[in-house]
Motif scaffolding. Structure first.
Motif, PDB file in Angstrom:
ATOM      1  N   GLN A  58       3.768  -0.370   3.643  1.00 20.01           N
ATOM      2  CA  GLN A  58       5.048   0.322   3.751  1.00 20.01           C
ATOM      3  C   GLN A  58       5.329   1.188   2.535  1.00 20.01           C
ATOM      4  O   GLN A  58       5.946   2.253   2.645  1.00 20.01           O
ATOM      5  CB  GLN A  58       6.172  -0.687   3.983  1.00 20.01           C
ATOM      6  CG  GLN A  58       6.084  -1.328   5.352  1.00 20.01           C
ATOM      7  CD  GLN A  58       6.983  -2.531   5.515  1.00 20.01           C
ATOM      8  OE1 GLN A  58       7.587  -3.016   4.561  1.00 20.01           O
ATOM      9  NE2 GLN A  58       7.055  -3.040   6.743  1.00 20.01           N
ATOM     10  N   LYS A  59       4.870   0.740   1.362  1.00 16.49           N
ATOM     11  CA  LYS A  59       5.049   1.520   0.132  1.00 16.49           C
ATOM     12  C   LYS A  59       4.174   2.781   0.152  1.00 16.49           C
ATOM     13  O   LYS A  59       4.604   3.860  -0.243  1.00 16.49           O
ATOM     14  CB  LYS A  59       4.699   0.643  -1.075  1.00 16.49           C
ATOM     15  CG  LYS A  59       5.102   1.225  -2.414  1.00 16.49           C
ATOM     16  CD  LYS A  59       4.970   0.172  -3.498  1.00 16.49           C
ATOM     17  CE  LYS A  59       3.759   0.507  -4.331  1.00 16.49           C
ATOM     18  NZ  LYS A  59       3.519  -0.406  -5.424  1.00 16.49           N
ATOM     19  N   PRO A  64       5.304   5.202   4.051  1.00 17.96           N
ATOM     20  CA  PRO A  64       6.656   4.944   4.556  1.00 17.96           C
ATOM     21  C   PRO A  64       6.901   5.663   5.893  1.00 17.96           C
ATOM     22  O   PRO A  64       6.447   6.780   6.111  1.00 17.96           O
ATOM     23  CB  PRO A  64       7.575   5.498   3.460  1.00 17.96           C
ATOM     24  CG  PRO A  64       6.728   6.418   2.664  1.00 17.96           C
ATOM     25  CD  PRO A  64       5.307   5.970   2.812  1.00 17.96           C
ATOM     26  N   THR A 115       4.282   3.461  11.665  1.00 17.43           N
ATOM     27  CA  THR A 115       4.256   2.210  12.410  1.00 17.43           C
ATOM     28  C   THR A 115       2.811   1.922  12.809  1.00 17.43           C
ATOM     29  O   THR A 115       2.271   2.575  13.695  1.00 17.43           O
ATOM     30  CB  THR A 115       5.137   2.309  13.672  1.00 17.43           C
ATOM     31  OG1 THR A 115       6.450   2.688  13.274  1.00 17.43           O
ATOM     32  CG2 THR A 115       5.176   0.988  14.399  1.00 17.43           C
ATOM     33  N   TYR A 147       3.941  -5.109   2.618  1.00 16.63           N
ATOM     34  CA  TYR A 147       4.666  -4.424   1.551  1.00 16.63           C
ATOM     35  C   TYR A 147       3.869  -3.237   1.011  1.00 16.63           C
ATOM     36  O   TYR A 147       4.393  -2.137   0.857  1.00 16.63           O
ATOM     37  CB  TYR A 147       4.978  -5.408   0.422  1.00 16.63           C
ATOM     38  CG  TYR A 147       5.630  -4.755  -0.767  1.00 16.63           C
ATOM     39  CD1 TYR A 147       6.978  -4.425  -0.745  1.00 16.63           C
ATOM     40  CD2 TYR A 147       4.893  -4.452  -1.904  1.00 16.63           C
ATOM     41  CE1 TYR A 147       7.577  -3.810  -1.833  1.00 16.63           C
ATOM     42  CE2 TYR A 147       5.470  -3.828  -2.995  1.00 16.63           C
ATOM     43  CZ  TYR A 147       6.821  -3.510  -2.957  1.00 16.63           C
ATOM     44  OH  TYR A 147       7.408  -2.883  -4.031  1.00 16.63           O
TER      45      TYR A 147
END
Length: 157
Positions: free
Chosen positions: A39-40, A43, A46, A36
């Motif tokens: 990803q925050k 963004p 990968t 989390y």
């Protein structure tokens, strides 16, 4: 004799099975908190995740996310198991090093010895520059402080 042979096979197979544990450099899936946070902060990126044990007794876990920042550069974000960013490392060009560091490298190493240059920011917001050097078939990290002052040379495994 047959029982001895079976015992030896059993013993060897148990050692082999025990080797299937998590390898520190094997790709892993980190905890949800870590995913989390990554990803925050990044963004659309990968990452390839690996896990390392650190600390005095190798009792702390770090999750490392290696990802591309653009077509030619990579970055590494290091998190603890609670999703707290512990360090961020990003590749940079030689020209992005402080002038003092560039002068030191030019004086002490041939240009072809320089393999990689990165800026590292730790969880205390301390910035350092790490330059990977190859000399006599060994690799070293030459570390500079945020102003380009020489800090230390660390031999790499």
């Amino acid at each position: 004799m047959k029982n001895l042979f079976l015992f030896i096979i059993f013993l060897c197979s148990s050692f082999i099975i025990g080797q299937n544990g998590v390898s520190p450099d094997k790709a892993v899936t980190p905890p949800e908190k870590v995913l989390y946070t990554f990803q925050k902060e990044y963004p659309g990126k990968t990452p390839t995740w690996t896990m390392k044990y650190v600390g005095d007794d190798d009792d702390e876990i770090r999750y490392e996310a290696k990802f591309k920042t653009n077509a030619t550069s990579e970055a590494l974000a290091v998190y603890d198991n609670l999703g707290v960013l512990k360090a961020f490392e990003s590749q940079i060009a030689l020209s992005k090093l402080p002038a003092k560091a560039q002068a030191y490298l030019k004086k002490n190493y041939p240009a072809k010895a320089i393999k990689e240059i990165a800026v590292v920011v730790d969880d205390k917001n301390k910035t350092t520059y790490e330059v990977e050097i190859q000399k006599d078939l060994k690799f070293y990290d030459v570390v500079f402080d945020k102003n380009g002052g020489f800090d230390v040379i660390v031999e790499k495994d």
